[in-house]
Design a protein around this motif. Structure first.
Motif, short mmCIF file in Angstrom:
data_model
loop_
_atom_site.label_atom_id
_atom_site.label_comp_id
_atom_site.label_asym_id
_atom_site.label_seq_id
_atom_site.Cartn_x
_atom_site.Cartn_y
_atom_site.Cartn_z
N LEU A 152 0.83 -1.19 0.00
CA LEU A 152 0.00 0.00 0.00
C LEU A 152 0.87 1.24 0.00
CD1 LEU A 152 -2.75 -1.04 2.58
CD2 LEU A 152 -2.77 -1.27 0.09
N ILE A 153 0.30 2.33 -0.47
CA ILE A 153 1.02 3.60 -0.59
C ILE A 153 0.40 4.60 0.38
CG2 ILE A 153 1.64 5.48 -2.17
CD1 ILE A 153 1.27 3.32 -4.44
N GLY A 154 1.13 4.91 1.46
CA GLY A 154 0.64 5.87 2.45
C GLY A 154 -0.59 5.42 3.19
N THR A 155 -0.87 4.12 3.19
CA THR A 155 -2.16 3.62 3.67
C THR A 155 -1.96 2.40 4.57
OG1 THR A 155 -3.20 4.37 1.62
CG2 THR A 155 -4.42 2.74 2.91
N ARG A 156 -2.88 2.25 5.53
CA ARG A 156 -2.88 1.09 6.41
C ARG A 156 -4.31 0.62 6.61
NH1 ARG A 156 0.75 -1.27 9.69
NH2 ARG A 156 -0.01 -2.47 11.46
N MET A 157 -4.50 -0.68 6.80
CA MET A 157 -5.81 -1.28 7.03
C MET A 157 -5.85 -1.95 8.39
SD MET A 157 -6.45 -3.18 3.40
CE MET A 157 -6.88 -2.26 1.93
N ILE A 158 -6.94 -1.74 9.10
CA ILE A 158 -7.14 -2.44 10.37
C ILE A 158 -8.62 -2.80 10.50
CG2 ILE A 158 -5.19 -1.43 11.59
CD1 ILE A 158 -7.03 0.57 12.87
N ALA A 159 -8.90 -3.80 11.32
CA ALA A 159 -10.27 -4.23 11.58
C ALA A 159 -10.59 -4.06 13.05
CB ALA A 159 -10.47 -5.68 11.16
N ALA A 160 -11.84 -3.74 13.33
CA ALA A 160 -12.26 -3.55 14.72
C ALA A 160 -12.20 -4.84 15.51
CB ALA A 160 -13.66 -2.96 14.76
N VAL A 161 -12.52 -5.97 14.87
CA VAL A 161 -12.43 -7.30 15.47
C VAL A 161 -11.48 -8.11 14.60
CG1 VAL A 161 -13.70 -9.40 16.07
CG2 VAL A 161 -14.74 -7.14 16.45
N ARG A 162 -10.52 -8.80 15.22
CA ARG A 162 -9.42 -9.38 14.46
C ARG A 162 -9.62 -10.84 14.06
NH1 ARG A 162 -5.39 -5.50 14.46
NH2 ARG A 162 -6.36 -3.58 15.18
N CYS A 163 -10.64 -11.50 14.57
CA CYS A 163 -10.92 -12.89 14.19
C CYS A 163 -12.20 -12.94 13.36
CB CYS A 163 -11.11 -13.77 15.42
SG CYS A 163 -9.63 -13.99 16.41
N ALA A 164 -12.26 -13.90 12.44
CA ALA A 164 -13.48 -14.10 11.66
C ALA A 164 -14.60 -14.58 12.59
CB ALA A 164 -13.23 -15.14 10.57
N PRO A 165 -15.73 -13.85 12.65
CA PRO A 165 -16.83 -14.27 13.52
C PRO A 165 -17.88 -15.08 12.77
CG PRO A 165 -17.17 -12.01 12.79
CD PRO A 165 -15.92 -12.50 12.10
N PRO A 166 -18.58 -15.98 13.45
CA PRO A 166 -19.69 -16.68 12.81
C PRO A 166 -20.73 -15.70 12.27
CG PRO A 166 -19.16 -17.67 14.93
CD PRO A 166 -18.38 -16.40 14.84
N ALA A 167 -21.19 -15.94 11.05
CA ALA A 167 -22.20 -15.09 10.39
C ALA A 167 -21.75 -13.64 10.27
CB ALA A 167 -23.53 -15.17 11.13
N ASN A 168 -20.44 -13.42 10.35
CA ASN A 168 -19.89 -12.06 10.25
C ASN A 168 -20.42 -11.13 11.35
OD1 ASN A 168 -18.29 -12.53 7.92
ND2 ASN A 168 -20.12 -12.34 6.65
N LYS A 169 -20.79 -11.69 12.50
CA LYS A 169 -21.37 -10.89 13.57
C LYS A 169 -20.68 -11.18 14.90
CE LYS A 169 -25.98 -10.48 11.48
NZ LYS A 169 -27.42 -10.76 11.65
N PRO A 170 -19.68 -10.40 15.27
CA PRO A 170 -19.10 -10.55 16.60
C PRO A 170 -20.10 -10.10 17.66
CG PRO A 170 -18.22 -8.60 15.52
CD PRO A 170 -19.06 -9.30 14.50
N THR A 171 -20.00 -10.66 18.84
CA THR A 171 -20.86 -10.22 19.94
C THR A 171 -20.30 -8.94 20.54
OG1 THR A 171 -19.62 -11.41 21.64
CG2 THR A 171 -21.36 -12.63 20.48
N PRO A 172 -21.13 -8.18 21.27
CA PRO A 172 -20.60 -6.99 21.94
C PRO A 172 -19.43 -7.31 22.87
CG PRO A 172 -22.99 -6.93 21.93
CD PRO A 172 -22.60 -8.27 21.39
N GLU A 173 -19.48 -8.45 23.55
CA GLU A 173 -18.37 -8.82 24.43
C GLU A 173 -17.10 -9.07 23.64
OE1 GLU A 173 -17.19 -12.19 27.83
OE2 GLU A 173 -19.09 -12.33 26.74
N GLU A 174 -17.21 -9.73 22.50
CA GLU A 174 -16.04 -9.97 21.65
C GLU A 174 -15.48 -8.67 21.11
OE1 GLU A 174 -17.57 -14.41 20.26
OE2 GLU A 174 -17.97 -12.64 19.02
N ARG A 175 -16.35 -7.78 20.69
CA ARG A 175 -15.91 -6.46 20.23
C ARG A 175 -15.16 -5.73 21.32
NH1 ARG A 175 -20.79 -2.83 20.34
NH2 ARG A 175 -20.22 -3.03 22.54
N ASP A 176 -15.69 -5.76 22.55
CA ASP A 176 -15.06 -5.03 23.65
C ASP A 176 -13.74 -5.68 24.06
OD1 ASP A 176 -17.23 -3.36 23.56
OD2 ASP A 176 -18.22 -4.21 25.34
#
Length: 281
Positions: A152-176
């Motif tokens: 990437l050029i001058g750019t970085r990517m990050i995710a709020a939750v770092r593991c793949a969650p079931p149904a693409n939906k992390p729980t609030p506890e997992e997010r926190d």
């Protein structure tokens, strides 16, 4: 059973043990592992971005997410049955001192969870990297596997939750539980960052929460998410412009809710903001 990496041909187990030689693996065998929320807080307190990436990539704090990501890595999608799966958390990826941050929700079960790189190996990533290349923020239009020569050029990517969650939906506890990793990566990269693109409302909400925790002056009530909306937000590290963008999911791209032109326009705006003189847009 070990299988050959699609690019290198080297044999790996699924999930991939840290320090086994997987391309771009930030961890080594002795990298400390967080096994609960308290250990995430403790281990996120590092001043070195590379060490943070390594610690993120071996985290085991959320039992449901660990079980899911590893089950997928063993079971595999039929079309990838001949490949080893990463099967671990996905670290942030890109330049260490970015002008632009791109933030998302979480890796895909057969995308980043397979390849070991955020937004890589699925249709959403195909759209995103093609757009980044068109606007001059990536050196090539595809991101298929770690180690493929992409940067990437001058750019970085990050995710709020770092593991793949079931149904693409992390729980609030997992997010926190994952939030300290996210906040610390933001804290280490904000001094150079001028614009932040949020892919979807979840990513947008998680970013604003993290900025507030880091002392940013986020307006109240919080600004609403929308495609191509932008808000200037003062932080202890300087002002950043936060931009909303519909997520390049198949649901959005197949229906025309998000077009290539719309995605290009947001990323071009982020690029222009990142190179503009201070206090100008």
């Amino acid at each position: 059973m070990k299988l050959p990496h699609p690019l290198t041909g080297e044999l790996f187990e699924s999930p991939v043990p840290p320090g086994a030689g997987w391309p771009e693996d930030p961890a080594v065998r002795r990298t400390p592992v967080a096994r609960d929320a308290a250990e995430v807080v403790r281990l996120a307190a590092t001043d070195e971005l590379a060490e943070l990436e390594a610690r993120v990539s071996v985290c085991r704090a959320c039992s449901r997410l660990v079980e899911w990501r590893e089950d997928v890595a063993v079971g595999k999608r039929k079309s990838f049955a001949d490949q080893p799966y990463w099967g671990r958390p996905i670290a942030g990826w890109g330049v260490a001192e970015p002008r632009i941050l791109i933030v998302g929700l979480a890796p895909a079960a057969n995308g980043g969870n397979r390849t070991g790189r955020v937004f890589t190996g699925d249709r959403s990533g195909d759209w995103l990297f093609a757009s980044l290349h068109r606007v001059g923020l990536a050196n090539q239009p595809t991101s298929e596997h770690a180690g493929d020569g992409l940067h990437l050029i001058g750019t970085r990517m990050i995710a709020a939750v770092r593991c793949a969650p079931p149904a693409n939906k992390p729980t609030p506890e997992e997010r926190d539980t994952c939030a300290p990793w996210y906040r610390r990566e933001l804290e280490l990269t904000l001094p150079s960052t001028r614009s932040i693109v949020c892919l979807g409302k979840f990513a947008y909400d998680a970013l604003l929460a993290a900025l507030i925790a880091l002392g940013a002056d986020v307006p109240r009530p919080r600004p609403k998410f929308g495609h191509a909306v932008e808000y200037r937000i003062p932080t202890p590290y300087g002002e950043v412009t936060v931009l909303g963008c519909f997520h390049p999911s198949q649901q959005n791209t197949f229906t025309g809710k998000l077009t290539e032109q719309m995605l290009d326009a947001v990323l071009t705006r982020a690029k222009n903001l990142s190179t503009a003189p201070e206090n100008q847009s």
